[in-house]
Design an enzyme around this catalytic site. Sequence first.
Site, PDB file in Angstrom:
ATOM      1  N   ASP A   1       0.913  -1.255  -0.013  1.00 33.92           N
ATOM      2  CA  ASP A   1       0.147  -0.069  -0.035  1.00 33.92           C
ATOM      3  C   ASP A   1       0.941   1.063  -0.021  1.00 33.92           C
ATOM      4  OD1 ASP A   1      -2.119  -1.830   0.227  1.00 33.92           O
ATOM      5  OD2 ASP A   1      -2.762  -1.206   2.053  1.00 33.92           O
TER       6      ASP A   1
ATOM      7  N   ASP B   1     -15.192  -2.829  -1.597  1.00 34.64           N
ATOM      8  CA  ASP B   1     -14.969  -2.654  -0.244  1.00 34.64           C
ATOM      9  C   ASP B   1     -15.983  -2.227   0.781  1.00 34.64           C
ATOM     10  OD1 ASP B   1     -12.112  -2.533  -1.227  1.00 34.64           O
ATOM     11  OD2 ASP B   1     -12.177  -0.405  -1.615  1.00 34.64           O
TER      12      ASP B   1
END
Length: 239
Positions: free
Chosen positions: A8, A129
Amino acid sequence: MILYPAIDLKDGQAVRLVHGDMKQSTVFNDDPAAQARSFVEAGCSWLHLVDLNGAFAGTPVNAAPVEAILKACDVPAQLGGGIRDMATIERWLDQGLARVILGTVAVENPDLVREAARAFPGQVAVGIDARNGKVATKGWAEETDVLVTDLAKSCEDAGVAAIIYTDILRDGAMGGPNIEATAALARAVSIPVIASGGVSSLDDLIALKETGVIEGAISGRALYDGAIDLASALSALAD
């Protein structure tokens, strides 16, 4: 089942967040390409990349470290975050990315998902998500009324290569993945489903594999913290 080590990217560094909160970030490596190489050397067959700044900005922000990773590594990589138009999709795929992950636009512009999937077969995934069963967008900052299963089913005939399902409340918290919800989603659609969020041990990975319906799993913090040894995990999942 494929294990995808996660990198990330925030402000050019490899970080991990807790529950998707940009204020709760831990820097694990200020050289993301070196981090990627270490994962590849351990034997991974894929990399999972996220442009965190890009997810909030709506356009790529961490292009330089992503490009460095693509140059440094010879395994396929998938990228999500800030990819919201065809020009960006084409640019990333032209630069050697194996798969783009479309999240926010899957809710706001589903026609783009279909167009991209037709133009680039096998190279477009949808990132779903969710917080409490409802889809969140724009770097998880905005919650919608769209149900996870409804969004996934709407992609059934679009030619999408995979769905990456993230339980936001599990992400980065090292509390284990939401196996039940992920498996239920995988059974509800024919698209391969990749689990993300909360994978914190080898037992978690084995439990996901043993469902028999989950195609892959993404792990980040557990690999950085040493809770999961990547080489050992890859060996266990290959058996």
